[in-house]
Design an enzyme around this catalytic site. Sequence first.
Site, PDB file in Angstrom:
ATOM      1  N   CYS A   1       0.843  -1.215   0.000  1.00 27.60           N
ATOM      2  CA  CYS A   1       0.000   0.000   0.000  1.00 27.60           C
ATOM      3  C   CYS A   1       0.874   1.260   0.000  1.00 27.60           C
ATOM      4  CB  CYS A   1      -0.909  -0.025   1.224  1.00 27.60           C
ATOM      5  SG  CYS A   1      -1.741   1.528   1.567  1.00 27.60           S
TER       6      CYS A   1
ATOM      7  N   CYS B   1      -0.022   3.995   2.666  1.00 24.18           N
ATOM      8  CA  CYS B   1       0.334   3.553   4.025  1.00 24.18           C
ATOM      9  C   CYS B   1       1.737   4.005   4.404  1.00 24.18           C
ATOM     10  CB  CYS B   1       0.256   2.030   4.126  1.00 24.18           C
ATOM     11  SG  CYS B   1      -1.393   1.335   3.891  1.00 24.18           S
TER      12      CYS B   1
END
Length: 309
Positions: A47, A50
């Site tokens: 991700c 993230c």
Amino acid sequence: MDLIGQPAATPATGPTIIDGNQATFMQDVIEASRQIPVLVDFWATWCGPCKTLTPTLEKVVTAAGGRVRLVKIDVDANRALVAQLSQLGLPLQSVPTVAAFWQGQIADIFQGGLPESEVRRFVEALLKMAGGTMPAADLLAAARAAQEEGDIESAAELYQAMLQEEPEKPEAWGGLIRCFLAAGREEEAEALLAEVPAKIVDHAEVAGARSALLLAIEGKQASGQLRELEARLAADADDHEARYELATALNATDRRAEAAAALLDIMKRQRGWNEDAARLQLLKFFEAWGLDDPATMAARRKLSALLFS
């Protein structure tokens, strides 16, 4: 969930940032949230957002000084936990997802990456729900950072939050006044200045904001005459009045080095002109810019060299 009557959060005694998993979730999150608000960062190695959000969460949680805990959960390594939480209504179809727990239940949630100012606002709201607040020093640092980034709205909200906790906080008054100035709302800044408690009206932070307000008003009147003033100086380099007004106009457009240079030039050409108006205006600039501003320090060195030459 109505939290009225629930006990206020107390600072954590253990680590405030930990890696969690399915085996420790009940202890690290559900049970811990009965004493302190807990943020759960659901993330994944693949991700992209993230990688930005997690360090921001860590920074904000660290700044909270033990008043909130962060538990990081790798969704790929804890699929059974994710499936269980999804059955309970926690939307974990995408990451990053951040869930806030208080008193054993979900208090709030957001998904996707957020800037630091928004993360701070999220944490502050959670702390208020739990009966606590962010430390004033960290609120001030966050407000100033938002101001420097040009996020005037967030900065103003943080300064206002500080004033709710400490009505006589000079840094908050000065910062809020400067936020109004940055937004071009001089009249509201002037009205706010009139509300500053008498006890702190001469504090350096308030005095600096006052100087900034006066200079903004003066500069607004002169900024539309830049070309005219430059033309006057081209015709007569010793037109000190034009150079003085030009300095004020340059400052209004945040051309600080040029503004200081114009006033220093007057002093070089005619020391003490107009009852030392150029030097006094330059000192007003210093007060408005802040004593540790790079433009202040550079111009102060030149002023010292000029005065003691």
